[in-house]
Design a protein around this motif. Structure first.
Motif, PDB file in Angstrom:
ATOM      1  N   TYR A  81       0.829  -1.209   0.000  1.00 61.26           N
ATOM      2  CA  TYR A  81       0.000   0.000   0.000  1.00 61.26           C
ATOM      3  C   TYR A  81       0.860   1.254   0.000  1.00 61.26           C
ATOM      4  CZ  TYR A  81      -3.854   3.142   1.067  1.00 61.26           C
ATOM      5  OH  TYR A  81      -4.773   4.158   1.014  1.00 61.26           O
ATOM      6  N   THR A  82       1.885   1.253   0.844  1.00 59.17           N
ATOM      7  CA  THR A  82       2.796   2.396   0.880  1.00 59.17           C
ATOM      8  C   THR A  82       3.532   2.543  -0.452  1.00 59.17           C
ATOM      9  OG1 THR A  82       3.118   2.120   3.257  1.00 59.17           O
ATOM     10  CG2 THR A  82       4.780   3.396   2.078  1.00 59.17           C
ATOM     11  N   GLY A  83       3.930   1.416  -1.048  1.00 51.00           N
ATOM     12  CA  GLY A  83       4.615   1.464  -2.328  1.00 51.00           C
ATOM     13  C   GLY A  83       3.749   2.038  -3.429  1.00 51.00           C
ATOM     14  N   PHE A  84       2.479   1.607  -3.478  1.00 46.83           N
ATOM     15  CA  PHE A  84       1.584   2.123  -4.513  1.00 46.83           C
ATOM     16  C   PHE A  84       1.296   3.612  -4.289  1.00 46.83           C
ATOM     17  CE2 PHE A  84      -2.483   2.527  -6.829  1.00 46.83           C
ATOM     18  CZ  PHE A  84      -2.088   2.010  -8.050  1.00 46.83           C
ATOM     19  N   THR A  85       1.185   4.006  -3.020  1.00 50.17           N
ATOM     20  CA  THR A  85       0.984   5.426  -2.717  1.00 50.17           C
ATOM     21  C   THR A  85       2.175   6.250  -3.196  1.00 50.17           C
ATOM     22  OG1 THR A  85      -0.351   4.888  -0.777  1.00 50.17           O
ATOM     23  CG2 THR A  85       0.606   7.093  -0.862  1.00 50.17           C
ATOM     24  N   LYS A  86       3.363   5.726  -2.980  1.00 50.03           N
ATOM     25  CA  LYS A  86       4.566   6.420  -3.442  1.00 50.03           C
ATOM     26  C   LYS A  86       4.571   6.538  -4.961  1.00 50.03           C
ATOM     27  CE  LYS A  86       9.610   6.336  -2.857  1.00 50.03           C
ATOM     28  NZ  LYS A  86      10.748   5.608  -2.235  1.00 50.03           N
ATOM     29  N   LEU A  87       4.094   5.492  -5.652  1.00 53.10           N
ATOM     30  CA  LEU A  87       4.013   5.530  -7.107  1.00 53.10           C
ATOM     31  C   LEU A  87       2.996   6.572  -7.558  1.00 53.10           C
ATOM     32  CD1 LEU A  87       4.944   4.324  -9.793  1.00 53.10           C
ATOM     33  CD2 LEU A  87       3.146   2.599  -9.549  1.00 53.10           C
ATOM     34  N   LEU A  88       1.854   6.637  -6.882  1.00 51.59           N
ATOM     35  CA  LEU A  88       0.844   7.651  -7.198  1.00 51.59           C
ATOM     36  C   LEU A  88       1.415   9.057  -7.021  1.00 51.59           C
ATOM     37  CD1 LEU A  88      -2.359   6.193  -5.504  1.00 51.59           C
ATOM     38  CD2 LEU A  88      -2.020   6.517  -7.946  1.00 51.59           C
ATOM     39  N   GLU A  89       2.155   9.244  -5.940  1.00 48.90           N
ATOM     40  CA  GLU A  89       2.753  10.566  -5.695  1.00 48.90           C
ATOM     41  C   GLU A  89       3.739  10.934  -6.796  1.00 48.90           C
ATOM     42  OE1 GLU A  89       4.450   9.954  -1.874  1.00 48.90           O
ATOM     43  OE2 GLU A  89       2.618  10.512  -0.780  1.00 48.90           O
ATOM     44  N   ALA A  90       4.563   9.967  -7.208  1.00 44.17           N
ATOM     45  CA  ALA A  90       5.542  10.241  -8.262  1.00 44.17           C
ATOM     46  C   ALA A  90       4.850  10.550  -9.587  1.00 44.17           C
ATOM     47  CB  ALA A  90       6.469   9.035  -8.428  1.00 44.17           C
ATOM     48  N   TYR A  91       3.785   9.790  -9.882  1.00 43.65           N
ATOM     49  CA  TYR A  91       3.033  10.010 -11.128  1.00 43.65           C
ATOM     50  C   TYR A  91       2.364  11.382 -11.118  1.00 43.65           C
ATOM     51  CZ  TYR A  91      -0.413   9.268 -14.838  1.00 43.65           C
ATOM     52  OH  TYR A  91      -1.183   9.395 -15.966  1.00 43.65           O
ATOM     53  N   ALA A  92       1.730  11.715  -9.985  1.00 40.13           N
ATOM     54  CA  ALA A  92       1.058  13.010  -9.893  1.00 40.13           C
ATOM     55  C   ALA A  92       2.051  14.155 -10.035  1.00 40.13           C
ATOM     56  CB  ALA A  92       0.316  13.116  -8.560  1.00 40.13           C
ATOM     57  N   MET A  93       3.227  13.990  -9.435  1.00 32.87           N
ATOM     58  CA  MET A  93       4.234  15.044  -9.520  1.00 32.87           C
ATOM     59  C   MET A  93       4.724  15.232 -10.948  1.00 32.87           C
ATOM     60  SD  MET A  93       5.625  17.334  -7.717  1.00 32.87           S
ATOM     61  CE  MET A  93       5.172  16.742  -6.096  1.00 32.87           C
ATOM     62  N   LEU A  94       4.909  14.130 -11.656  1.00 27.65           N
ATOM     63  CA  LEU A  94       5.328  14.224 -13.055  1.00 27.65           C
ATOM     64  C   LEU A  94       4.288  14.953 -13.894  1.00 27.65           C
ATOM     65  CD1 LEU A  94       6.869  10.694 -13.712  1.00 27.65           C
ATOM     66  CD2 LEU A  94       8.068  12.882 -13.877  1.00 27.65           C
ATOM     67  N   MET A  95       3.013  14.609 -13.665  1.00 30.24           N
ATOM     68  CA  MET A  95       1.953  15.237 -14.438  1.00 30.24           C
ATOM     69  C   MET A  95       1.853  16.732 -14.125  1.00 30.24           C
ATOM     70  SD  MET A  95       0.942  12.882 -16.384  1.00 30.24           S
ATOM     71  CE  MET A  95      -0.490  13.678 -17.104  1.00 30.24           C
ATOM     72  N   LYS A  96       1.955  17.065 -12.841  1.00 28.81           N
ATOM     73  CA  LYS A  96       1.818  18.462 -12.451  1.00 28.81           C
ATOM     74  C   LYS A  96       2.982  19.306 -12.940  1.00 28.81           C
ATOM     75  CE  LYS A  96      -0.958  17.512  -8.331  1.00 28.81           C
ATOM     76  NZ  LYS A  96      -0.977  17.448  -6.858  1.00 28.81           N
ATOM     77  N   ASN A  97       4.169  18.717 -12.996  1.00 27.71           N
ATOM     78  CA  ASN A  97       5.349  19.486 -13.370  1.00 27.71           C
ATOM     79  C   ASN A  97       5.620  19.488 -14.874  1.00 27.71           C
ATOM     80  OD1 ASN A  97       5.868  20.181 -10.738  1.00 27.71           O
ATOM     81  ND2 ASN A  97       7.227  18.461 -10.351  1.00 27.71           N
ATOM     82  N   SER A  98       4.781  18.796 -15.629  1.00 31.89           N
ATOM     83  CA  SER A  98       5.055  18.681 -17.066  1.00 31.89           C
ATOM     84  C   SER A  98       4.728  19.959 -17.838  1.00 31.89           C
ATOM     85  CB  SER A  98       4.265  17.507 -17.654  1.00 31.89           C
ATOM     86  OG  SER A  98       2.870  17.715 -17.491  1.00 31.89           O
ATOM     87  N   ALA A  99       3.809  20.772 -17.307  1.00 31.67           N
ATOM     88  CA  ALA A  99       3.413  21.993 -18.018  1.00 31.67           C
ATOM     89  C   ALA A  99       4.416  23.109 -17.761  1.00 31.67           C
ATOM     90  CB  ALA A  99       2.022  22.426 -17.573  1.00 31.67           C
ATOM     91  N   VAL A 100       4.964  23.669 -18.838  1.00 32.07           N
ATOM     92  CA  VAL A 100       5.912  24.783 -18.754  1.00 32.07           C
ATOM     93  C   VAL A 100       5.625  25.721 -19.919  1.00 32.07           C
ATOM     94  CG1 VAL A 100       8.346  25.470 -18.832  1.00 32.07           C
ATOM     95  CG2 VAL A 100       7.699  23.361 -17.665  1.00 32.07           C
ATOM     96  N   GLY A 101       5.773  27.024 -19.694  1.00 31.27           N
ATOM     97  CA  GLY A 101       5.614  27.971 -20.789  1.00 31.27           C
ATOM     98  C   GLY A 101       4.350  28.801 -20.640  1.00 31.27           C
ATOM     99  N   VAL A 102       3.910  29.355 -21.763  1.00 30.92           N
ATOM    100  CA  VAL A 102       2.784  30.292 -21.763  1.00 30.92           C
ATOM    101  C   VAL A 102       1.802  29.907 -22.856  1.00 30.92           C
ATOM    102  CG1 VAL A 102       2.079  32.702 -21.983  1.00 30.92           C
ATOM    103  CG2 VAL A 102       4.287  32.138 -20.930  1.00 30.92           C
ATOM    104  N   GLU A 103       0.547  29.776 -22.490  1.00 25.60           N
ATOM    105  CA  GLU A 103      -0.525  29.620 -23.473  1.00 25.60           C
ATOM    106  C   GLU A 103      -1.130  30.992 -23.750  1.00 25.60           C
ATOM    107  OE1 GLU A 103      -2.142  25.098 -22.451  1.00 25.60           O
ATOM    108  OE2 GLU A 103      -3.288  26.840 -21.788  1.00 25.60           O
ATOM    109  N   GLU A 104      -1.481  31.227 -24.962  1.00 30.60           N
ATOM    110  CA  GLU A 104      -2.072  32.513 -25.315  1.00 30.60           C
ATOM    111  C   GLU A 104      -3.545  32.336 -25.681  1.00 30.60           C
ATOM    112  OE1 GLU A 104      -0.688  35.160 -24.724  1.00 30.60           O
ATOM    113  OE2 GLU A 104       1.476  34.802 -24.752  1.00 30.60           O
ATOM    114  N   PRO A 105      -4.368  33.356 -25.336  1.00 34.05           N
ATOM    115  CA  PRO A 105      -3.987  34.624 -24.710  1.00 34.05           C
ATOM    116  C   PRO A 105      -3.869  34.509 -23.203  1.00 34.05           C
ATOM    117  CG  PRO A 105      -6.320  34.629 -25.165  1.00 34.05           C
ATOM    118  CD  PRO A 105      -5.800  33.333 -25.716  1.00 34.05           C
ATOM    119  N   SER A 106      -2.912  35.215 -22.634  1.00 34.10           N
ATOM    120  CA  SER A 106      -2.788  35.358 -21.187  1.00 34.10           C
ATOM    121  C   SER A 106      -2.176  36.729 -20.935  1.00 34.10           C
ATOM    122  CB  SER A 106      -1.923  34.248 -20.592  1.00 34.10           C
ATOM    123  OG  SER A 106      -0.618  34.306 -21.116  1.00 34.10           O
ATOM    124  N   PHE A 107      -2.229  37.196 -19.678  1.00 35.54           N
ATOM    125  CA  PHE A 107      -1.766  38.551 -19.387  1.00 35.54           C
ATOM    126  C   PHE A 107      -0.931  38.573 -18.125  1.00 35.54           C
ATOM    127  CE2 PHE A 107      -2.173  42.555 -17.079  1.00 35.54           C
ATOM    128  CZ  PHE A 107      -1.742  43.471 -18.036  1.00 35.54           C
TER     129      PHE A 107
END
Length: 340
Positions: A81-107
């Motif tokens: 259970y702890t191992g799968f939770t750690k995997l979920l955390e790693a996956y979520a972190m990868l997904m959250k950190n994957s977005a970089v840059g600017v989408e337009e329009p933005s201000f």
């Protein structure tokens, strides 16, 4: 994203039994597993599913001993259970950190600054004299008011509003539709029965590692700050009024309302639909049950409240045991009265 079983085992500090070169790209329930998915087995009642699952791999504890032939690969770890939770955390972190840059329009106002590796989604807005840290993610339709500060690695999801002068720490997460820094509910009654608005000139401070759920609101202070301290976790649809202080690592469940100028200690647990009046203090490690109303200060750490209005849990349960038998008790009293 695809990862080999060997890579996942390295993340979990586990060991592969099977083909470590096989790849997975998805997290599955063990009973619904299919090729390309990875699952886990922690509860014994799900053990029968491991012999039929089509998942490419299953995370299991070291003590698991199969009694039949397996079709899947295993990744053995100290605790599944702890191992799968750690995997979920790693996956979520990868997904959250994957977005970089600017989408337009933005201000973003020219007077504001934003750190490296940040992301600004479409239609996001950053006002004047803001300081946004590194690797911050601002998703679509996020509004950042004037003079706001946001620490490194904070994520603000779509449609959240951060009002002027708010201070958001590092590693925070603010979910869709949340409003931080809206006006406190301050109105002075007038002689003619009307109400005059009292200007709310304070701000909101979220310290590091705070989470705020979807559509929750945290009002700015009348003067000074409404403060949510380090590590506090706030669920969806929670209302926190002006000048409230929430202690470190306190958790608050959905539909709770906390009135103005109340101070809540650290490591408290507040269940759903609790209601807390204003200008009181709640001691550290207090637990407040669902639907509980709190009308006075709690001075003893570790108190558990339950019932409306909140009272000591043991006293409430004793009273409730009488209440649910009240009809029979009344009948017995009437019979005794007849015999007198």
């Amino acid at each position: 994203m695809e990862f080999t079983l060997g890579q996942i085992a390295a993340i979990l500090q586990g060991k592969v039994e099977g083909d470590e070169s096989q790849k997975v790209s998805r997290l599955d329930k063990i009973q619904d597993g299919s090729q390309g998915g990875i699952s886990f087995l922690a509860n014994e009642k799900y053990t029968p599913f491991i012999y039929d699952t089509e998942a490419t791999a299953v995370i299991v504890s070291h003590h698991f001993i199969p009694t039949k032939t397996l079709k899947t690969n295993l990744i053995r770890v100290d605790d599944a259970y702890t191992g799968f939770t750690k995997l979920l955390e790693a996956y979520a972190m990868l997904m959250k950190n994957s977005a970089v840059g600017v989408e337009e329009p933005s201000f973003i106002d020219p007077s504001s600054q934003i750190g490296e590796q940040a992301f600004r989604g479409a239609f996001s807005y950053i006002g004047k004299n803001c300081r946004i840290g590194e690797s911050v993610k601002l998703y679509s339709h996020v509004h950042i008011g004037d003079r706001v500060q946001v620490g490194d690695n904070t994520i603000i999801h779509a449609g959240a509003k951060i009002c002027a002068d708010s201070i958001i720490g590092s590693n925070c997460e603010i979910h869709p539709g949340a409003v931080i820094g809206s006006d406190g509910f301050g109105f002075a009654p007038q002689g003619d029965g009307s109400y005059k608005a009292i200007p709310q000139i304070g701000n909101v401070v979220l310290e590091d590692n705070v989470s705020v759920g979807a559509n929750s609101t945290i009002d700015c202070a009348t003067m000074g700050s409404t403060i949510i301290k380090r590590g506090a976790k706030i669920d969806n649809l929670v209302q926190i009024a002006h000048n409230v202080v929430i202690g470190e690592n306190t958790v608050i469940a959905s539909q709770t309302g906390i009135s103005g100028s109340t101070v809540i200690g650290k490591n408290c647990v507040i269940a759903g639909k609790a209601g807390i009046v204003g200008h009181i203090k709640i001691a550290d490690n207090t637990t407040i049950g669902a639907n509980t109303g709190v009308s006075k200060s709690i001075s003893k750490p570790g108190t558990t409240l339950f019932g409306y209005i909140g009272m000591d849990m043991k006293n409430f349960l004793k009273s409730y045991s009488i209440f649910k038998n009240l009809e029979g008790i009344v009948d017995r009293i009437k019979e005794l009265e007849k015999k007198q």
